[in-house]
Design an enzyme around this catalytic site. Structure first.
Site, short mmCIF file in Angstrom:
data_model
loop_
_atom_site.label_atom_id
_atom_site.label_comp_id
_atom_site.label_asym_id
_atom_site.label_seq_id
_atom_site.Cartn_x
_atom_site.Cartn_y
_atom_site.Cartn_z
N LYS A 260 0.82 -1.20 0.00
CA LYS A 260 0.00 0.00 0.00
C LYS A 260 0.86 1.25 0.00
O LYS A 260 1.90 1.29 0.67
CB LYS A 260 -0.91 -0.01 1.24
CG LYS A 260 -1.86 -1.20 1.28
CD LYS A 260 -2.85 -1.17 0.14
CE LYS A 260 -3.78 -2.38 0.19
NZ LYS A 260 -4.76 -2.36 -0.90
N HIS B 70 -9.94 -8.21 -8.69
CA HIS B 70 -9.90 -7.88 -7.26
C HIS B 70 -10.75 -8.95 -6.56
O HIS B 70 -11.80 -9.34 -7.06
CB HIS B 70 -10.53 -6.50 -7.03
CG HIS B 70 -10.62 -6.14 -5.58
ND1 HIS B 70 -11.79 -6.27 -4.86
CD2 HIS B 70 -9.69 -5.64 -4.73
CE1 HIS B 70 -11.56 -5.86 -3.61
NE2 HIS B 70 -10.30 -5.49 -3.51
C1 0YR Z 1 -9.40 -3.45 2.50
N1 0YR Z 1 -7.12 -4.62 -2.71
C2 0YR Z 1 -7.59 -3.62 -2.01
C3 0YR Z 1 -8.38 -4.08 1.66
C4 0YR Z 1 -8.42 -4.01 -0.84
C5 0YR Z 1 -8.15 -3.23 0.43
O1 0YR Z 1 -10.56 -3.38 1.72
O2 0YR Z 1 -8.74 -5.36 1.35
O3 0YR Z 1 -6.89 -2.73 0.56
O4 0YR Z 1 -9.77 -3.85 -1.13
O5 0YR Z 1 -7.39 -2.49 -2.35
O6 0YR Z 1 -6.46 -4.43 -3.82
MG MG Z 2 -6.74 -2.33 -4.42
#
Ligand code: 0YR
Ligand code: MG
Length: 372
Positions: free
Chosen positions: A174, A305
């Site tokens: 992140k 996703h």
């Molecule tokens: C919290 N995945 C994401 C986590 C996800 C979030 O929702 O799971 O970071 O959705 O961006 O790529």
């Molecule tokens: Mg994401």
């Protein structure tokens, strides 16, 4: 075959270490509101969506399935999925009250349950029913790590473990910290520890404005970042288009888009490189397939996703030629009859008949919440 009744369920499962953060979300439990569609053939179809575990919202979702969709489904033939999908998605009273959000998530629960029934009736895993490829290799990259609330030391230890012990050939971390330089320092540290061969992806979860995305985005190539995910606010097509034309790193997005039409706008504008549909945020497998076909027509890769925590997307990955890698997040693995599994960096092909969505009795007892 006829649908006889519909029940709902709701799981709240703790995430790794009880709390994770990205630049916009804080999550302690993954929510899985869902439904079971019963048929006169004795086949039971399981479908669910994925949420951040907000009890009141999850209950509204269950109520939407029971109150709005169940009466439209009872007595119908569950194998006629296209017709039922349209009946639900275009239900006239919902024209203004629900074409996105909760109604879409509720639609995905139903759609997954219908595909589960169809695959069970055929005696095949869903990927095979959809004409998939048993010999295909689906690369797993680890998303359950790299959280923004972790220290740099913890981040570095975690990615080292993912690669050395987990066998992952890719990791996602992140970004989107208040101070962009913190992101760059963490990217540098992670690239150093994983070496040049492992893929590194960065996810900003929609946090940056265009100037910040341009400034940090231009630096990402220094760390050979495979893609920057959701750099800008989710439905800003023009902003992503400008960014794509200005930085050398590919852009990934799609987890906040819930209709084929929204994907179409990004694809038309050439504002995305890695297309990330999520069957449990779109209207199920039915609409996921439409998005994946549209991406294929633009010769773009599909990297789903996994709001479902992988179960359905392992199936669609084996089924669809544009989908050759998938993120790995194990939060719900303990809940399913056939849990999605990655081994030596690749996903294991599911074998049981159905969509892989069947929840165990034990999981319902352990993690189940009252649905109203
Ligand atoms: C919290 N995945 C994401 C986590 C996800 C979030 O929702 O799971 O970071 O959705 O961006 O790529
Ligand atoms: Mg994401």
């Amino acid at each position: 075959m006829q649908i006889t009744s519909i029940e709902t369920f709701l799981l709240h499962v703790p995430v790794t270490n009880g709390r994770i953060e990205d630049s916009t979300h804080l999550v302690t439990h993954w929510g899985a509101p869902g439904c079971i569609i019963n048929t006169d053939a004795g086949i039971r179809g399981f479908g669910y969506t994925g949420t951040h575990g907000h009890l009141a919202l999850d209950r509204i979702l269950c109520q939407y399935v029971l109150g709005v969709y169940a009466p439209l489904l009872e007595g119908e033939d569950p194998l006629e999925i296209q017709r039922l999908w349209s009946k639900l998605a275009l239900f006239p009273p919902s024209v203004w009250t629900g074409r996105h959000g909760i109604s879409r998530l509720a639609l995905s629960c139903v759609d997954l349950a219908l595909w589960d029934i169809k695959a069970k009736a055929a005696g095949q895993p869903l990927w095979k029913l959809l004409g998939g490829d048993h010999a295909k290799k689906i690369e797993a990259y680890n998303t359950d790590g790299g959280w923004l609330n972790w220290s740099e030391q913890r981040l570095v230890d975690d990615v080292r473990q993912s690669v050395e012990e987990g066998g992952f050939r890719g990791v996602k971390m992140k970004v989107g910290s208040e101070d962009g330089n913190r992101d760059l320092a963490r990217l540098e540290a992670v690239r150093k520890v994983i070496g040049p061969a492992v893929k590194l992806m960065a996810d900003a979860n929609g946090r940056w404005d265009l100037p910040k995305a341009l400034r940090i985005g231009r630096r990402l190539k220094d760390f050979d970042v495979g893609w920057i995910e959701e750099p800008l606010w989710y439905d800003d097509v023009a902003g992503h288009q400008a960014l794509v034309q200005s930085i050398g790193t590919p852009v990934a997005l799609g987890e906040q888009l819930d209709t084929l039409d929204q994907f179409e706008r990004f694809l038309e504008a050439r504002a995305v490189h890695f297309v990330q549909p999520d069957a449990v945020r779109l209207g199920g497998v039915t609409e996921w397939l439409q998005v994946a076909d549209r991406a294929l027509a633009s010769r773009l890769p599909v990297v789903s996703h996994v709001g479902d925590m992988m179960q359905i997307h392992v199936q669609t990955a084996f089924a669809h030629p544009a989908s050759n890698s998938l993120e790995y997040i194990p939060w719900l693995r303990g809940c399913f009859v056939e849990p999605a599994t990655a081994k030596d960096g690749y996903f294991v092909r599911p074998e049981l008949p159905g969509a892989g969505t069947e929840v165990t009795r034990e999981a319902l007892d352990l993690y189940g919440k009252p649905t109203q």
